[in-house]
Enzyme design. Structure first.
Site, PDB file in Angstrom:
ATOM      1  N   SER A   8       6.375  -2.398  21.587  1.00  9.97           N
ATOM      2  CA  SER A   8       6.911  -1.525  22.631  1.00  9.97           C
ATOM      3  C   SER A   8       6.053  -1.669  23.883  1.00  9.97           C
ATOM      4  O   SER A   8       4.865  -1.324  23.861  1.00  9.97           O
ATOM      5  CB  SER A   8       6.914  -0.062  22.166  1.00  9.97           C
ATOM      6  N   LYS A  47      10.827  -0.971   0.637  1.00  8.97           N
ATOM      7  CA  LYS A  47      11.501  -0.302  -0.480  1.00  8.97           C
ATOM      8  C   LYS A  47      10.683   0.926  -0.885  1.00  8.97           C
ATOM      9  O   LYS A  47       9.459   0.879  -0.920  1.00  8.97           O
ATOM     10  CB  LYS A  47      11.651  -1.250  -1.673  1.00  8.97           C
ATOM     11  N   LYS A  98       3.474   1.131  -0.796  1.00  4.23           N
ATOM     12  CA  LYS A  98       2.991   1.293  -2.171  1.00  4.23           C
ATOM     13  C   LYS A  98       3.754   0.453  -3.189  1.00  4.23           C
ATOM     14  O   LYS A  98       3.222   0.127  -4.255  1.00  4.23           O
ATOM     15  CB  LYS A  98       3.071   2.769  -2.566  1.00  4.23           C
ATOM     16  N   ASN A 127       4.075   8.718  -2.375  1.00  2.13           N
ATOM     17  CA  ASN A 127       4.594   7.363  -2.188  1.00  2.13           C
ATOM     18  C   ASN A 127       4.275   6.430  -3.357  1.00  2.13           C
ATOM     19  O   ASN A 127       5.114   5.616  -3.744  1.00  2.13           O
ATOM     20  CB  ASN A 127       4.058   6.771  -0.880  1.00  2.13           C
ATOM     21  N   TYR A 129      14.614   7.321  -8.558  1.00  2.68           N
ATOM     22  CA  TYR A 129      14.320   6.036  -9.196  1.00  2.68           C
ATOM     23  C   TYR A 129      14.136   6.142 -10.711  1.00  2.68           C
ATOM     24  O   TYR A 129      13.761   5.179 -11.364  1.00  2.68           O
ATOM     25  CB  TYR A 129      13.073   5.415  -8.570  1.00  2.68           C
ATOM     26  N   GLY A 137      -7.667   6.436  -0.507  1.00  2.00           N
ATOM     27  CA  GLY A 137      -8.395   5.896  -1.650  1.00  2.00           C
ATOM     28  C   GLY A 137      -8.923   4.499  -1.408  1.00  2.00           C
ATOM     29  O   GLY A 137      -9.791   4.023  -2.135  1.00  2.00           O
ATOM     30  N   ASP A 197     -13.745  11.788   4.361  1.00  2.00           N
ATOM     31  CA  ASP A 197     -14.747  11.368   3.376  1.00  2.00           C
ATOM     32  C   ASP A 197     -15.169   9.921   3.555  1.00  2.00           C
ATOM     33  O   ASP A 197     -16.343   9.573   3.318  1.00  2.00           O
ATOM     34  CB  ASP A 197     -14.211  11.575   1.964  1.00  2.00           C
ATOM     35  N   SER A 238       2.202   2.754   7.545  1.00  2.00           N
ATOM     36  CA  SER A 238       2.172   2.657   6.088  1.00  2.00           C
ATOM     37  C   SER A 238       3.386   3.256   5.383  1.00  2.00           C
ATOM     38  O   SER A 238       3.724   2.836   4.273  1.00  2.00           O
ATOM     39  CB  SER A 238       0.897   3.307   5.550  1.00  2.00           C
ATOM     40  N   ASN A 243       8.209   8.369   4.787  1.00  2.00           N
ATOM     41  CA  ASN A 243       8.825   9.431   3.992  1.00  2.00           C
ATOM     42  C   ASN A 243       8.427  10.803   4.528  1.00  2.00           C
ATOM     43  O   ASN A 243       7.504  11.451   4.054  1.00  2.00           O
ATOM     44  CB  ASN A 243       8.417   9.284   2.520  1.00  2.00           C
TER      45      ASN A 243
END
Length: 337
Positions: free
Chosen positions: A42, A62, A67, A94, A129, A194, A224, A322, A325
């Site tokens: 953009s 998907k 993930k 996710n 799913y 993580g 963290d 990433s 949702n």
């Protein structure tokens, strides 16, 4: 109890759980099951950022997030005997949906331990799913203990959300694609939680271009990783408080060494900046992005980044979007009050 087998290939190099070879193997393994996601640009956002930004849109992946890469790599790497008893995981969203979908594609059961405070849209994805939802309390101890119990009762194989060599290798395929699509990128900004995504991205990108800069984007209410980098060892917070629900996990013993050694810096942003970045993605990029997916843009626009040497040395920046949702139920409800 199910356990992970070894495929006969040693993929531990320099103490890391994955490397460029394992990531390329993952790319071949998961190719039939994942999308090669687009890279969007953009000029309007570039003008605000003062740099060229390239958005790797895993929100179009998907199950709506990156993930599925790690989940499908983990599940399709299992031999038939291991897979026959199904898989189990614990996740706030996710990863849960990705494991449910990958298990469905393989034709095996998926037991998904989900905390009661998970966004409704992500729980709906798991059910869509065919995942078998098992509720836990919101804390990690509850999630892990219930997943362990399910594992013992069923013999299912644990598919870890991030601290696993197959997961890390699968997530690293994002980096392979991005650098195939835009080879001239000199900096990549990646959400960190993580550490599975950023570990895979860093291992692949640095193998392809050792001078590439890998920056993590982290919410202030769950910083963290930034604290761990500063301290030189893993720090786990007593509580987390951020709108970015996908970024509340802590680094694992497999992801920490990669973050420690290969992540050049961590940019911490507050929730207001994340919301503004989401708004910009909606209004300007025309893409629905969840808070965890918008944090890379928030970091790219932050004063902390613009005052750093990394900003002055970066010209073409890859942003890993990433996931997409977003729980819009609150918005819809507000329209009909």
């Amino acid at each position: 109890m199910g356990s992970r087998g070894d495929d006969g290939q040693s993929i531990e190099v320099q103490g890391y759980a994955a490397d460029i070879d394992s990531i390329r193997e993952a790319q071949a393994r998961i190719a039939p099951y994942v999308h090669k996601t687009p890279v969007l640009t953009s000029t309007s956002i570039d003008a605000v950022a003062g740099k060229q930004l390239f958005f790797k849109c895993e929100c179009f992946q998907k199950a709506g997030a990156f993930k599925i890469r790690g989940a499908s790599n983990s599940i399709f790497a299992l031999d038939d005997d291991q897979a026959s008893k199904g898989v189990v995981t614990h996740s706030s969203g996710n990863h849960a949906a990705a494991v449910a979908l990958a298990a469905k594609l393989r034709g095996i059961p998926a037991y998904i331990v989900i905390p009661k405070n998970a966004p409704a849209c992500k729980v709906d994805n798991v059910k869509r799913y065919g995942g078998r939802v098992i509720w836990s309390d919101a804390n990690m101890e509850s999630r892990e203990s219930i997943a362990k119990r399910v594992q013992e009762e069923t013999g299912a194989v644990l598919i870890h959300p991030f601290n696993d060599k197959y997961t890390i290798s699968g997530q690293g395929t994002v980096s392979l694609e991005l650098l195939e699509q835009v080879p001239e990128i000199d900096t990549i900004i990646v959400p960190i939680s993580g550490g599975g995504l950023i570990s895979g991205v860093a291992l692949a990108a640095k193998a392809i271009n050792p001078s590439i800069r890998i920056l993590a984007a982290e919410p202030k209410g769950a910083d963290d990783s930034a604290q761990s980098k500063a301290a030189g060892h893993i720090i786990k917070l007593a509580t987390t408080d951020t709108i970015a629900d996908g970024l509340r996990a802590f680094l694992g013993d497999l992801t920490w060494p990669v973050v420690r050694d290969l992540v050049d810096d961590i940019i911490v942003v507050d929730d207001n900046a994340i919301v503004e970045a989401m708004k910009m993605c909606y209004e300007t990029l025309k893409v629905a992005v969840e808070p965890s997916g918008a944090i890379g843009l928030a970091a790219a626009l932050s004063d902390e980044f613009k005052q750093s040497s990394a900003w002055h040395e970066s010209r073409k920046i890859g942003i890993i979007v990433s996931g997409g949702n977003v729980d819009l139920r609150v918005l819809w409800d507000s329209l009909y009050k």
